[in-house]
Design a protein around this motif. Structure first.
Motif, short mmCIF file in Angstrom:
data_model
loop_
_atom_site.label_atom_id
_atom_site.label_comp_id
_atom_site.label_asym_id
_atom_site.label_seq_id
_atom_site.Cartn_x
_atom_site.Cartn_y
_atom_site.Cartn_z
N PHE A 154 0.83 -1.20 0.00
CA PHE A 154 0.00 0.00 0.00
C PHE A 154 0.87 1.26 0.00
O PHE A 154 0.61 2.21 -0.74
N VAL A 155 1.92 1.25 0.81
CA VAL A 155 2.81 2.41 0.89
C VAL A 155 3.63 2.55 -0.39
O VAL A 155 3.84 3.67 -0.88
N LEU A 156 4.09 1.44 -0.94
CA LEU A 156 4.93 1.51 -2.14
C LEU A 156 4.15 1.90 -3.39
O LEU A 156 4.71 2.52 -4.30
N ARG A 157 2.88 1.54 -3.47
CA ARG A 157 2.08 1.84 -4.66
C ARG A 157 1.49 3.25 -4.64
O ARG A 157 1.21 3.82 -5.67
N LEU A 185 0.28 8.07 -0.32
CA LEU A 185 -0.46 8.39 0.89
C LEU A 185 -0.81 9.87 0.94
O LEU A 185 -0.65 10.54 1.95
N SER A 186 -1.28 10.37 -0.18
CA SER A 186 -1.59 11.80 -0.27
C SER A 186 -2.94 12.15 0.35
O SER A 186 -3.12 13.25 0.84
N SER A 187 -3.86 11.22 0.34
CA SER A 187 -5.18 11.56 0.88
C SER A 187 -5.29 11.11 2.33
O SER A 187 -4.58 10.22 2.80
N LEU A 188 -6.21 11.73 3.03
CA LEU A 188 -6.46 11.40 4.43
C LEU A 188 -6.98 9.97 4.56
O LEU A 188 -6.62 9.25 5.50
N ALA A 189 -7.80 9.53 3.62
CA ALA A 189 -8.34 8.16 3.66
C ALA A 189 -7.22 7.13 3.56
O ALA A 189 -7.27 6.10 4.25
N ARG A 217 -4.07 7.50 4.56
CA ARG A 217 -3.34 7.51 5.83
C ARG A 217 -4.13 6.79 6.92
O ARG A 217 -3.56 6.03 7.70
N LEU A 218 -5.43 7.05 6.98
CA LEU A 218 -6.26 6.39 7.99
C LEU A 218 -6.37 4.90 7.73
O LEU A 218 -6.40 4.10 8.68
N ALA A 219 -6.40 4.48 6.47
CA ALA A 219 -6.42 3.06 6.15
C ALA A 219 -5.15 2.39 6.64
O ALA A 219 -5.19 1.28 7.18
N LEU A 220 -4.02 3.06 6.49
CA LEU A 220 -2.76 2.51 6.97
C LEU A 220 -2.75 2.39 8.50
O LEU A 220 -2.24 1.42 9.05
N VAL A 221 -3.34 3.35 9.19
CA VAL A 221 -3.43 3.28 10.66
C VAL A 221 -4.32 2.12 11.08
O VAL A 221 -4.01 1.41 12.04
#
Length: 107
Positions: free
Chosen positions: A23-26, A29-33, A35-39
């Protein structure tokens, strides 16, 4: 067969780590969604590791690990709500007021 549950938890945790890495490599992480998905994924991975620790009773050797994620029951629903709100477009920017959703976790 007695360790099958532990292997399932650890396998799920490693799959979650692999998914988070992809997810991080593709994406950037520009949108808030994003970043929250990663959390949310990180919380689930940490919870899976903790469940494996508790199932194998490793906390008998390391008592400081007992109940490590007992409060995560109160963390996942607010994080999921914020993530879905951001993905649906209702939440454009994260404000400090949104941290009030995490108050039950702080108990």
């Amino acid at each position: 067969m007695e360790h099958a549950v532990t292997y399932a938890h650890l396998g799920g945790a490693f799959l979650g780590l692999a998914f988070a890495a992809a997810f991080v490599l593709r994406r950037r992480l520009s949108s808030l969604a994003d970043r929250l998905a990663l959390v949310v994924i990180a919380t689930l991975v940490f919870s899976a590791f903790s469940e494996a620790i508790e199932h194998e009773k490793w906390w008998l050797e390391c008592p400081h690990l007992f109940g490590l994620t007992s409060g995560f029951t109160f963390l996942l629903p607010p994080l999921a709500f914020l993530w879905i709100s951001a993905a649906g477009g209702h939440l454009k920017r994260f404000r400090w007021l949104h941290l009030l959703h995490l108050v039950p976790f702080a108990q």
